[in-house]
Design a protein around this motif. Sequence first.
Motif, PDB file in Angstrom:
ATOM      1  N   LYS A  51      -1.172  -4.543  -8.379  1.00 40.99           N
ATOM      2  CA  LYS A  51      -1.189  -5.866  -7.748  1.00 40.99           C
ATOM      3  C   LYS A  51      -0.154  -6.855  -8.294  1.00 40.99           C
ATOM      4  O   LYS A  51       0.508  -7.547  -7.505  1.00 40.99           O
ATOM      5  N   ASN A  76       0.793  -1.226   0.000  1.00 39.15           N
ATOM      6  CA  ASN A  76       0.000   0.000   0.000  1.00 39.15           C
ATOM      7  C   ASN A  76       0.829   1.280   0.000  1.00 39.15           C
ATOM      8  O   ASN A  76       0.458   2.268  -0.633  1.00 39.15           O
ATOM      9  N   ARG A 121       1.204   0.469  -4.440  1.00 39.29           N
ATOM     10  CA  ARG A 121      -0.082   1.070  -4.800  1.00 39.29           C
ATOM     11  C   ARG A 121       0.036   2.574  -5.054  1.00 39.29           C
ATOM     12  O   ARG A 121      -0.540   3.101  -6.003  1.00 39.29           O
ATOM     13  N   ALA A 146      -3.748   2.252  -8.331  1.00 38.53           N
ATOM     14  CA  ALA A 146      -4.663   1.208  -7.857  1.00 38.53           C
ATOM     15  C   ALA A 146      -5.068   0.227  -8.948  1.00 38.53           C
ATOM     16  O   ALA A 146      -5.403  -0.920  -8.668  1.00 38.53           O
TER      17      ALA A 146
END
Length: 258
Positions: free
Chosen positions: A86, A73, A77, A82
């Motif tokens: 991943k 995060n 990220r 966003a």
Amino acid sequence: MTKLLASGSEFVAPGVKDFFLPPIFGDVTKPMVLLVLSILIIGAFFIAATRNLKVVPGKFQFAAESLYDFGRNNIAREQIGAKDFKPFVPLILTIFCFILVNNLFGLIPIIQFPTMSHIGFPLAVSLLVVYPVYHFVGFKRHGFVGYLKHQTVPPGAPWFVLPLLIPIEFFQKFILNPLTLAIRVFAAMFAGHLLLLVFTLAGEFLLLNGGLTVIVAPVSFAFAIALTFLEALIMCLQAYIFALLSASYIGMALAEEH
């Protein structure tokens, strides 16, 4: 790490030569062994922490989850976005842990050598891992010509300055960025460890030299202790910066706008 160098009553300060350690066996040196050891430490830590996952985490699980959350995060990220971050979380987390452990080796008794103070190691991570990844994903998303344009042509730039801007942008994105990524952590680890050596060995020399110099020895040791705490902070910060910039380069390669 090194022996006290003195000629009579003259102190000879440590230098670059003290970072080139003799082989342990064959052509294998201490930094090479530490590099492998760091991988084993990181792997063992995450295996032990995730072997028996619980809803209420224990100490190891909490530490691993906190580390993962930080890499996911706070680095991946935020820098990649966003939408795309991943798939890159394992890479960014691995880079952060790898650089961090190899830096912290410089503070561990007996080991006392930051692996990243050898330019070849951070350069390998930068050129063989980060560099091909972020350019590959960029070419994959934008196409060959589209990615070159994306990286070298700033949006809104007047056409008449493009002959000057394009070579500068190309040099920065394809040559300078991976080099500065490696040099930044190398320079910090090299300089910090050299300063620790200077004050530690100077304190030892003043203490063993006898006479009035014994009075000054505690001052040198005090500086060495203070620098150790500062160096610990810098080691953590440099690992964070390396991972942060790696994620930033990937994010810029994937971004729709330059």
